[in-house]
Scaffold this motif. Structure first.
Motif, PDB file in Angstrom:
ATOM      1  N   SER A 163       2.698  -8.537  -0.213  1.00  3.89           N
ATOM      2  CA  SER A 163       1.855  -7.394  -0.501  1.00  3.89           C
ATOM      3  C   SER A 163       1.206  -7.589  -1.864  1.00  3.89           C
ATOM      4  N   SER A 164       0.212  -6.771  -2.148  1.00  4.56           N
ATOM      5  CA  SER A 164      -0.471  -6.797  -3.441  1.00  4.56           C
ATOM      6  C   SER A 164      -0.722  -5.371  -3.913  1.00  4.56           C
ATOM      7  N   ILE A 165      -0.809  -5.238  -5.230  1.00  5.91           N
ATOM      8  CA  ILE A 165      -1.194  -3.948  -5.810  1.00  5.91           C
ATOM      9  C   ILE A 165      -2.297  -4.172  -6.830  1.00  5.91           C
ATOM     10  N   MET A 166      -3.136  -3.166  -6.995  1.00  3.91           N
ATOM     11  CA  MET A 166      -4.169  -3.188  -8.023  1.00  3.91           C
ATOM     12  C   MET A 166      -3.575  -2.581  -9.293  1.00  3.91           C
ATOM     13  N   LEU A 167      -3.958  -3.112 -10.424  1.00  6.95           N
ATOM     14  CA  LEU A 167      -3.507  -2.564 -11.702  1.00  6.95           C
ATOM     15  C   LEU A 167      -4.699  -2.066 -12.499  1.00  6.95           C
ATOM     16  N   GLY A 168      -4.439  -1.173 -13.434  1.00  2.00           N
ATOM     17  CA  GLY A 168      -5.502  -0.657 -14.291  1.00  2.00           C
ATOM     18  C   GLY A 168      -6.054   0.673 -13.821  1.00  2.00           C
ATOM     19  N   LEU A 169      -5.290   1.369 -12.997  1.00  2.00           N
ATOM     20  CA  LEU A 169      -5.750   2.654 -12.460  1.00  2.00           C
ATOM     21  C   LEU A 169      -5.032   3.843 -13.097  1.00  2.00           C
ATOM     22  N   GLY A 170      -4.243   3.560 -14.140  1.00  2.00           N
ATOM     23  CA  GLY A 170      -3.516   4.626 -14.823  1.00  2.00           C
ATOM     24  C   GLY A 170      -2.023   4.628 -14.534  1.00  2.00           C
ATOM     25  N   GLU A 171      -1.550   3.602 -13.861  1.00  2.00           N
ATOM     26  CA  GLU A 171      -0.123   3.519 -13.568  1.00  2.00           C
ATOM     27  C   GLU A 171       0.667   3.159 -14.836  1.00  2.00           C
ATOM     28  N   THR A 172       1.910   3.546 -14.856  1.00  3.36           N
ATOM     29  CA  THR A 172       2.778   3.197 -15.980  1.00  3.36           C
ATOM     30  C   THR A 172       3.536   1.912 -15.651  1.00  3.36           C
ATOM     31  N   ARG A 173       4.096   1.317 -16.685  1.00  2.96           N
ATOM     32  CA  ARG A 173       4.912   0.115 -16.490  1.00  2.96           C
ATOM     33  C   ARG A 173       6.071   0.413 -15.534  1.00  2.96           C
ATOM     34  N   LYS A 174       6.726   1.558 -15.724  1.00  2.00           N
ATOM     35  CA  LYS A 174       7.850   1.936 -14.865  1.00  2.00           C
ATOM     36  C   LYS A 174       7.397   2.064 -13.412  1.00  2.00           C
ATOM     37  N   GLU A 175       6.236   2.657 -13.191  1.00  2.00           N
ATOM     38  CA  GLU A 175       5.734   2.798 -11.815  1.00  2.00           C
ATOM     39  C   GLU A 175       5.485   1.434 -11.172  1.00  2.00           C
ATOM     40  N   VAL A 176       4.960   0.496 -11.944  1.00  2.00           N
ATOM     41  CA  VAL A 176       4.726  -0.851 -11.417  1.00  2.00           C
ATOM     42  C   VAL A 176       6.064  -1.501 -11.057  1.00  2.00           C
ATOM     43  N   LEU A 177       7.029  -1.387 -11.953  1.00  2.00           N
ATOM     44  CA  LEU A 177       8.342  -1.967 -11.685  1.00  2.00           C
ATOM     45  C   LEU A 177       9.017  -1.288 -10.495  1.00  2.00           C
ATOM     46  N   ASP A 178       8.866   0.028 -10.393  1.00  2.00           N
ATOM     47  CA  ASP A 178       9.423   0.748  -9.240  1.00  2.00           C
ATOM     48  C   ASP A 178       8.775   0.290  -7.941  1.00  2.00           C
ATOM     49  N   THR A 179       7.466   0.073  -7.959  1.00  2.00           N
ATOM     50  CA  THR A 179       6.754  -0.407  -6.773  1.00  2.00           C
ATOM     51  C   THR A 179       7.241  -1.791  -6.378  1.00  2.00           C
ATOM     52  N   MET A 180       7.399  -2.634  -7.360  1.00  2.00           N
ATOM     53  CA  MET A 180       7.910  -3.983  -7.077  1.00  2.00           C
ATOM     54  C   MET A 180       9.323  -3.918  -6.485  1.00  2.00           C
ATOM     55  N   ALA A 181      10.146  -3.033  -7.010  1.00  2.00           N
ATOM     56  CA  ALA A 181      11.495  -2.864  -6.477  1.00  2.00           C
ATOM     57  C   ALA A 181      11.458  -2.316  -5.054  1.00  2.00           C
ATOM     58  N   ASP A 182      10.567  -1.365  -4.805  1.00  2.00           N
ATOM     59  CA  ASP A 182      10.410  -0.828  -3.446  1.00  2.00           C
ATOM     60  C   ASP A 182      10.019  -1.925  -2.472  1.00  2.00           C
ATOM     61  N   LEU A 183       9.063  -2.745  -2.881  1.00  2.00           N
ATOM     62  CA  LEU A 183       8.620  -3.840  -2.009  1.00  2.00           C
ATOM     63  C   LEU A 183       9.749  -4.837  -1.761  1.00  2.00           C
ATOM     64  N   ARG A 184      10.491  -5.138  -2.771  1.00  2.00           N
ATOM     65  CA  ARG A 184      11.604  -6.081  -2.631  1.00  2.00           C
ATOM     66  C   ARG A 184      12.672  -5.532  -1.697  1.00  2.00           C
TER      67      ARG A 184
END
Length: 96
Positions: free
Chosen positions: A73-94
């Motif tokens: 999967s892929s995600i776009m960055l730079g839309l106002g997400e926080t570092r924690k949200e990115v890490l949470d998304t990566m954990a969800d995907l994993r």
């Protein structure tokens, strides 16, 4: 030569029959983009697509062929997400 086949697909609106049909085909990589973090999903993605629905589509595809099918999967960055949200998304995907 060794050829690998990747297919970038929709979440099929959660339809397991459709996901299974593609996951059991001869493809090597089942790709579905989650696009963004959960909080931003309603603002970034089509209203028919959901964060959890995407995770479940990836989970189901992998469950159908756990030994031989890669999911990605892929995600776009730079839309106002926080570092924690990115890490949470990566954990969800994993986890899926």
């Amino acid at each position: 030569p060794d050829l690998k086949v990747e297919c970038l697909v929709s979440d099929f609106q959660g339809n397991e029959d459709s996901i299974r049909a593609l996951a059991t085909s001869p493809l090597d990589v089942y790709a579905h983009n989650i696009e963004t973090v959960e909080r931003l999903t309603p603002y970034v993605r089509d209203r028919r697509a959901g964060y959890r629905q995407s995770l479940e589509a990836l989970r189901y595809a992998k469950r159908v062929r756990p030994e031989t099918l890669y999911t990605k999967s892929s995600i776009m960055l730079g839309l106002g997400e926080t570092r924690k949200e990115v890490l949470d998304t990566m954990a969800d995907l994993r986890a899926h």
